[in-house]
Design an enzyme around this catalytic site. Structure first.
Site, PDB file in Angstrom:
ATOM      1  CG  HIS A 161      42.323  24.543  44.941  1.00 50.13           C
ATOM      2  ND1 HIS A 161      41.921  24.635  46.260  1.00 50.13           N
ATOM      3  CD2 HIS A 161      41.643  25.353  44.775  1.00 50.13           C
ATOM      4  CE1 HIS A 161      41.644  25.182  46.897  1.00 50.13           C
ATOM      5  NE2 HIS A 161      40.719  26.051  45.213  1.00 50.13           N
ATOM      6  CE  LYS A 165      44.654  27.279  45.182  1.00 49.02           C
ATOM      7  NZ  LYS A 165      45.147  28.115  44.141  1.00 49.02           N
TER       8      LYS A 165
HETATM    9  N1  LIG Z   1      39.172  34.449  43.789  1.00 53.53           N
HETATM   10  C1  LIG Z   1      38.684  33.857  43.093  1.00 53.53           C
HETATM   11  O1  LIG Z   1      37.602  34.280  43.587  1.00 53.53           O
HETATM   12  C2  LIG Z   1      39.647  32.838  42.506  1.00 53.53           C
HETATM   13  C3  LIG Z   1      40.189  32.858  41.992  1.00 53.53           C
HETATM   14  N2  LIG Z   1      40.861  32.312  41.193  1.00 53.53           N
HETATM   15  C4  LIG Z   1      42.484  32.558  40.683  1.00 53.53           C
HETATM   16  O2  LIG Z   1      43.262  33.018  39.339  1.00 53.53           O
HETATM   17  C5  LIG Z   1      44.231  32.777  38.919  1.00 53.53           C
HETATM   18  C6  LIG Z   1      43.586  32.225  37.351  1.00 53.53           C
HETATM   19  O3  LIG Z   1      43.502  30.180  37.905  1.00 53.53           O
HETATM   20  P1  LIG Z   1      42.837  30.154  36.595  1.00 53.53           P
HETATM   21  O4  LIG Z   1      42.056  30.231  35.936  1.00 53.53           O
HETATM   22  O5  LIG Z   1      42.764  28.299  37.023  1.00 53.53           O
HETATM   23  O6  LIG Z   1      44.971  29.599  35.711  1.00 53.53           O
HETATM   24  P2  LIG Z   1      44.833  29.295  34.358  1.00 53.53           P
HETATM   25  O7  LIG Z   1      46.785  29.110  34.804  1.00 53.53           O
HETATM   26  O8  LIG Z   1      44.129  28.664  33.974  1.00 53.53           O
HETATM   27  O9  LIG Z   1      44.759  30.824  33.815  1.00 53.53           O
HETATM   28  C7  LIG Z   1      45.361  31.740  33.669  1.00 53.53           C
HETATM   29  C8  LIG Z   1      45.504  32.577  33.132  1.00 53.53           C
HETATM   30  O10 LIG Z   1      46.121  33.974  32.435  1.00 53.53           O
HETATM   31  C9  LIG Z   1      46.386  34.324  31.387  1.00 53.53           C
HETATM   32  N3  LIG Z   1      47.800  34.911  31.797  1.00 53.53           N
HETATM   33  C10 LIG Z   1      49.242  35.327  32.787  1.00 53.53           C
HETATM   34  N4  LIG Z   1      49.859  36.185  32.476  1.00 53.53           N
HETATM   35  C11 LIG Z   1      49.277  36.922  31.733  1.00 53.53           C
HETATM   36  C12 LIG Z   1      49.425  38.534  31.578  1.00 53.53           C
HETATM   37  N5  LIG Z   1      50.688  38.708  31.163  1.00 53.53           N
HETATM   38  N6  LIG Z   1      48.663  38.835  30.360  1.00 53.53           N
HETATM   39  C13 LIG Z   1      47.683  37.961  29.956  1.00 53.53           C
HETATM   40  N7  LIG Z   1      47.274  36.831  30.393  1.00 53.53           N
HETATM   41  C14 LIG Z   1      47.984  36.362  30.921  1.00 53.53           C
HETATM   42  C15 LIG Z   1      47.450  32.659  31.223  1.00 53.53           C
HETATM   43  O11 LIG Z   1      48.251  32.930  31.046  1.00 53.53           O
HETATM   44  P3  LIG Z   1      49.947  31.533  30.369  1.00 53.53           P
HETATM   45  O12 LIG Z   1      49.134  30.166  30.077  1.00 53.53           O
HETATM   46  O13 LIG Z   1      49.575  31.826  28.702  1.00 53.53           O
HETATM   47  O14 LIG Z   1      51.000  32.048  31.009  1.00 53.53           O
HETATM   48  C16 LIG Z   1      46.443  31.502  31.509  1.00 53.53           C
HETATM   49  O15 LIG Z   1      45.868  31.355  29.595  1.00 53.53           O
HETATM   50  C17 LIG Z   1      44.613  31.790  40.107  1.00 53.53           C
HETATM   51  O16 LIG Z   1      45.525  32.605  40.923  1.00 53.53           O
HETATM   52  C18 LIG Z   1      43.575  31.027  41.352  1.00 53.53           C
HETATM   53  O17 LIG Z   1      44.194  31.290  41.879  1.00 53.53           O
HETATM   54  C19 LIG Z   1      40.201  30.753  40.481  1.00 53.53           C
HETATM   55  C20 LIG Z   1      39.316  30.466  40.862  1.00 53.53           C
HETATM   56  C21 LIG Z   1      38.774  31.472  41.926  1.00 53.53           C
HETATM   57  O1  LIG Z   2      42.890  27.893  41.715  1.00 52.20           O
HETATM   58  C1  LIG Z   2      41.894  27.897  41.777  1.00 52.20           C
HETATM   59  O2  LIG Z   2      41.549  26.833  40.873  1.00 52.20           O
HETATM   60  C2  LIG Z   2      40.905  28.129  43.141  1.00 52.20           C
HETATM   61  N1  LIG Z   2      41.557  28.997  43.296  1.00 52.20           N
HETATM   62  C3  LIG Z   2      41.253  30.272  43.914  1.00 52.20           C
HETATM   63  C4  LIG Z   2      41.336  30.122  46.134  1.00 52.20           C
HETATM   64  O3  LIG Z   2      43.469  29.650  45.854  1.00 52.20           O
HETATM   65  O4  LIG Z   2      40.899  29.900  46.425  1.00 52.20           O
HETATM   66  C5  LIG Z   2      39.526  30.168  44.653  1.00 52.20           C
HETATM   67  C6  LIG Z   2      38.644  28.554  44.225  1.00 52.20           C
HETATM   68  O5  LIG Z   2      39.159  27.786  45.491  1.00 52.20           O
HETATM   69  C7  LIG Z   2      39.982  27.853  43.206  1.00 52.20           C
END
Ligand SMILES: NC(=O)C1=CN([C@@H]2O[C@H](COP(=O)(O)OP(=O)(O)OC[C@H]3O[C@@H](n4cnc5c(N)ncnc54)[C@H](OP(=O)(O)O)[C@@H]3O)[C@@H](O)[C@H]2O)C=CC1
Ligand SMILES: O=C(O)C1=N[C@H](C(=O)O)C[C@H](O)C1
Length: 275
Positions: A161, A165
């Site tokens: 990734h 991450k």
């Molecule tokens: N299941 C799936 O298919 C996938 C899962 N993911 C997962 O999703 C999560 C997020 O990934 P990603 O978008 O890349 O991460 P980012 O860090 O880009 O986005 C997370 C966002 O959530 C915000 N946030 C954190 N805490 C709070 C809160 N208490 N209230 C409101 N907003 C909050 C962060 O703000 P701040 O920066 O201020 O902390 C940030 O804007 C990760 O755990 C990732 O592994 C990602 C892609 C696919």
């Molecule tokens: O953090 C990410 O970006 C992603 N998180 C998920 C994971 O932990 O597997 C899904 C995806 O691969 C992207």
């Protein structure tokens, strides 16, 4: 319950990588509409237009920091944030009796229990990967693990990734490891090897290993290796765009509208669950 209007969705973590992708996907997908966008109190994005942050142009949804207020007037929340935030949102989704789709990874067993408890009142769909491709891959991995005898075939999961991450192994790697463990009828927690370093000794028969790479802007690469004597089977998934996760998450939210309160997975949504 079939609705005669679009499902009203809240996006938490609206300014994040997935939050922005979700806002664009909700705009493009029929059946759902962006009701509210939430960031943490003190975030520089609070007060900004969610459509502008997501690159769509202004849509009049101003990013707020009061999730309960937003949930009480919505049908569902799509949440890709952090483990602590998702646990808090699950409690609020239960209070509001709405659908909560959780994509957040890196959650502890204690967090998972809290999600299940919230599923007594909310309809929770949670998966380490919301894409159709990965969920299909997990079914194939389970079949392969059942077919290839553990004494002759070693299983390792490799993932890569982007550099931002924060959790490892990825939620997807663990989901694929769980699928392999189901196929072998073993408990992943007691059979997994998460780190190898130094004089490790030979590989333990019947274990499932994990290896993690981080760098650049890689969206998500996963390969499951089945390594036998003189032959190897590999099964891979490559994510080319975050919209695959966002489309899966919105599909899960729409699916959740017609369900009873409970804790569901993406395999349930896609009809790939055999339980
Ligand atoms: N299941 C799936 O298919 C996938 C899962 N993911 C997962 O999703 C999560 C997020 O990934 P990603 O978008 O890349 O991460 P980012 O860090 O880009 O986005 C997370 C966002 O959530 C915000 N946030 C954190 N805490 C709070 C809160 N208490 N209230 C409101 N907003 C909050 C962060 O703000 P701040 O920066 O201020 O902390 C940030 O804007 C990760 O755990 C990732 O592994 C990602 C892609 C696919
Ligand atoms: O953090 C990410 O970006 C992603 N998180 C998920 C994971 O932990 O597997 C899904 C995806 O691969 C992207």
């Amino acid at each position: 319950m079939t609705m005669d209007r679009d499902m009203k969705l809240v996006v938490t973590g609206a300014a994040g990588r997935m939050g922005q992708t979700l806002i664009r996907v909700i705009h493009a997908m029929p059946g759902a509409v962006l009701h509210a966008a939430i960031e943490r109190p003190g975030s520089p994005f609070v007060g900004k237009d969610a459509g502008e942050i997501a690159g769509l142009g202004a849509n009049g949804v101003i990013i707020g920091d009061e999730p309960l207020e937003a949930f009480l007037h919505a049908d569902g929340v799509v949440d890709f944030t952090s483990p602590a935030a998702s646990v808090a949102f699950a409690g609020l989704a239960a209070q509001a009796r709405i659908v909560h789709v959780i994509g957040t990874t890196g959650c502890s067993p204690d967090d998972e229990e809290k999600f299940r408890a919230a599923g007594r009142h909310a309809r929770i769909v949670k998966s380490g990967n919301m894409s159709l491709g990965v969920n299909l891959l997990s079914v194939l991995v389970e079949q392969a693990a059942a077919a290839l005898p553990a004494r002759d075939w070693d299983i390792d999961v490799l993932e890569m990734h982007h550099r931002h991450k924060v959790d490892a192994p990825s939620g997807t790697a663990l989901l694929l490891g769980e699928a392999a463990a189901r196929g072998r009828k073993i408990d992943l927690a007691t059979h997994s090897v998460r780190v190898r370093d130094g004089h490790t000794g030979p590989r333990g028969s019947g274990t499932i290993g994990f290896a993690t790479l981080r760098g650049g802007s890689v969206i998500g690469e996963h390969t499951v290796y089945f390594a036998g004597e003189g032959e190897m089977v590999t099964m891979s998934h490559s994510a080319g765009d975050r919209s695959i996760f966002a489309r899966g998450a919105v599909t899960a939210a729409l699916w959740g509208m017609d369900r009873k309160p409970g804790f569901y997975s993406m395999l349930d949504v896609l009809g790939l669950s055999n339980s």
